[in-house]
Motif scaffolding. Structure first.
Motif, PDB file in Angstrom:
ATOM      1  N   LYS A  25      24.773 -79.559  34.809  1.00 44.50           N
ATOM      2  CA  LYS A  25      24.019 -78.889  35.870  1.00 44.50           C
ATOM      3  C   LYS A  25      22.898 -78.016  35.310  1.00 44.50           C
ATOM      4  O   LYS A  25      21.929 -77.734  36.003  1.00 44.50           O
ATOM      5  N   ALA A  26      23.035 -77.584  34.070  1.00 47.60           N
ATOM      6  CA  ALA A  26      22.050 -76.685  33.471  1.00 47.60           C
ATOM      7  C   ALA A  26      21.114 -77.398  32.498  1.00 47.60           C
ATOM      8  O   ALA A  26      20.390 -76.747  31.750  1.00 47.60           O
ATOM      9  N   GLU A  27      21.106 -78.727  32.522  1.00 44.55           N
ATOM     10  CA  GLU A  27      20.295 -79.469  31.557  1.00 44.55           C
ATOM     11  C   GLU A  27      18.811 -79.117  31.646  1.00 44.55           C
ATOM     12  O   GLU A  27      18.149 -78.944  30.628  1.00 44.55           O
ATOM     13  N   LEU A  28      18.277 -78.977  32.840  1.00 44.89           N
ATOM     14  CA  LEU A  28      16.864 -78.638  32.988  1.00 44.89           C
ATOM     15  C   LEU A  28      16.574 -77.266  32.366  1.00 44.89           C
ATOM     16  O   LEU A  28      15.568 -77.090  31.671  1.00 44.89           O
ATOM     17  N   LEU A  29      17.445 -76.309  32.583  1.00 46.02           N
ATOM     18  CA  LEU A  29      17.249 -74.984  31.988  1.00 46.02           C
ATOM     19  C   LEU A  29      17.285 -75.052  30.466  1.00 46.02           C
ATOM     20  O   LEU A  29      16.503 -74.379  29.788  1.00 46.02           O
ATOM     21  N   ARG A  30      18.179 -75.867  29.915  1.00 43.12           N
ATOM     22  CA  ARG A  30      18.231 -76.033  28.462  1.00 43.12           C
ATOM     23  C   ARG A  30      16.929 -76.636  27.944  1.00 43.12           C
ATOM     24  O   ARG A  30      16.396 -76.209  26.921  1.00 43.12           O
ATOM     25  N   GLU A  31      16.428 -77.627  28.654  1.00 42.82           N
ATOM     26  CA  GLU A  31      15.177 -78.270  28.246  1.00 42.82           C
ATOM     27  C   GLU A  31      14.007 -77.292  28.308  1.00 42.82           C
ATOM     28  O   GLU A  31      13.155 -77.274  27.411  1.00 42.82           O
ATOM     29  N   VAL A  32      13.949 -76.474  29.336  1.00 40.43           N
ATOM     30  CA  VAL A  32      12.882 -75.478  29.468  1.00 40.43           C
ATOM     31  C   VAL A  32      12.963 -74.466  28.324  1.00 40.43           C
ATOM     32  O   VAL A  32      11.942 -74.113  27.722  1.00 40.43           O
ATOM     33  N   ALA A  33      14.158 -74.008  28.012  1.00 42.38           N
ATOM     34  CA  ALA A  33      14.329 -73.050  26.912  1.00 42.38           C
ATOM     35  C   ALA A  33      13.876 -73.656  25.590  1.00 42.38           C
ATOM     36  O   ALA A  33      13.167 -73.010  24.813  1.00 42.38           O
ATOM     37  N   GLN A  34      14.253 -74.895  25.347  1.00 40.16           N
ATOM     38  CA  GLN A  34      13.848 -75.569  24.108  1.00 40.16           C
ATOM     39  C   GLN A  34      12.333 -75.773  24.069  1.00 40.16           C
ATOM     40  O   GLN A  34      11.702 -75.576  23.023  1.00 40.16           O
ATOM     41  N   PHE A  35      11.751 -76.141  25.178  1.00 44.24           N
ATOM     42  CA  PHE A  35      10.303 -76.320  25.235  1.00 44.24           C
ATOM     43  C   PHE A  35       9.589 -75.005  24.933  1.00 44.24           C
ATOM     44  O   PHE A  35       8.631 -74.963  24.148  1.00 44.24           O
ATOM     45  N   ALA A  36      10.053 -73.939  25.559  1.00 45.76           N
ATOM     46  CA  ALA A  36       9.390 -72.649  25.390  1.00 45.76           C
ATOM     47  C   ALA A  36       9.410 -72.181  23.943  1.00 45.76           C
ATOM     48  O   ALA A  36       8.431 -71.619  23.446  1.00 45.76           O
ATOM     49  N   ILE A  37      10.484 -72.421  23.244  1.00 42.49           N
ATOM     50  CA  ILE A  37      10.612 -71.924  21.884  1.00 42.49           C
ATOM     51  C   ILE A  37       9.926 -72.846  20.868  1.00 42.49           C
ATOM     52  O   ILE A  37       9.479 -72.385  19.819  1.00 42.49           O
ATOM     53  N   HIS A  38       9.799 -74.117  21.178  1.00 46.15           N
ATOM     54  CA  HIS A  38       9.234 -75.065  20.211  1.00 46.15           C
ATOM     55  C   HIS A  38       7.818 -75.527  20.517  1.00 46.15           C
ATOM     56  O   HIS A  38       7.240 -76.261  19.720  1.00 46.15           O
ATOM     57  N   ARG A  39       7.267 -75.112  21.631  1.00 47.70           N
ATOM     58  CA  ARG A  39       5.921 -75.572  21.983  1.00 47.70           C
ATOM     59  C   ARG A  39       4.880 -74.995  21.026  1.00 47.70           C
ATOM     60  O   ARG A  39       5.086 -73.958  20.419  1.00 47.70           O
ATOM     61  N   ARG A  40       3.799 -75.670  20.921  1.00 47.20           N
ATOM     62  CA  ARG A  40       2.674 -75.210  20.106  1.00 47.20           C
ATOM     63  C   ARG A  40       1.472 -75.071  21.022  1.00 47.20           C
ATOM     64  O   ARG A  40       1.311 -75.808  21.976  1.00 47.20           O
ATOM     65  N   ARG A  41       0.613 -74.124  20.699  1.00 47.39           N
ATOM     66  CA  ARG A  41      -0.574 -73.878  21.532  1.00 47.39           C
ATOM     67  C   ARG A  41      -1.435 -75.080  21.630  1.00 47.39           C
ATOM     68  O   ARG A  41      -1.580 -75.919  20.899  1.00 47.39           O
TER      69      ARG A  41
END
Length: 62
Positions: A46-62
């Motif tokens: 149920k929380a998969e989308l939240l996990r994906e958002v957290a991972q995106f936020a921490i690993h994204r590059r400008r």
């Protein structure tokens, strides 16, 4: 999405990066992300989308 990168710095506003430095701010973000992911485990798929958002936020590059 949102405001331009560096807008706060250009306006002279304090940010975590300007106060702590990039390495320390990134380390704190990683710690908090790991903590959030740990808390989300109890919600299973149920929380998969939240996990994906957290991972995106921490690993994204400008």
């Amino acid at each position: 999405m949102g405001k331009a990168t560096g807008k706060d710095a250009a306006a002279g506003k304090a940010t975590l990066v300007s106060l702590w430095g990039e390495d320390a701010a990134r380390e704190k973000a990683e710690i908090l992300t790991d903590q959030a992911l740990s808390y989300l485990k109890e919600f299973g798929s149920k929380a998969e989308l939240l996990r994906e958002v957290a991972q995106f936020a921490i690993h994204r590059r400008r």
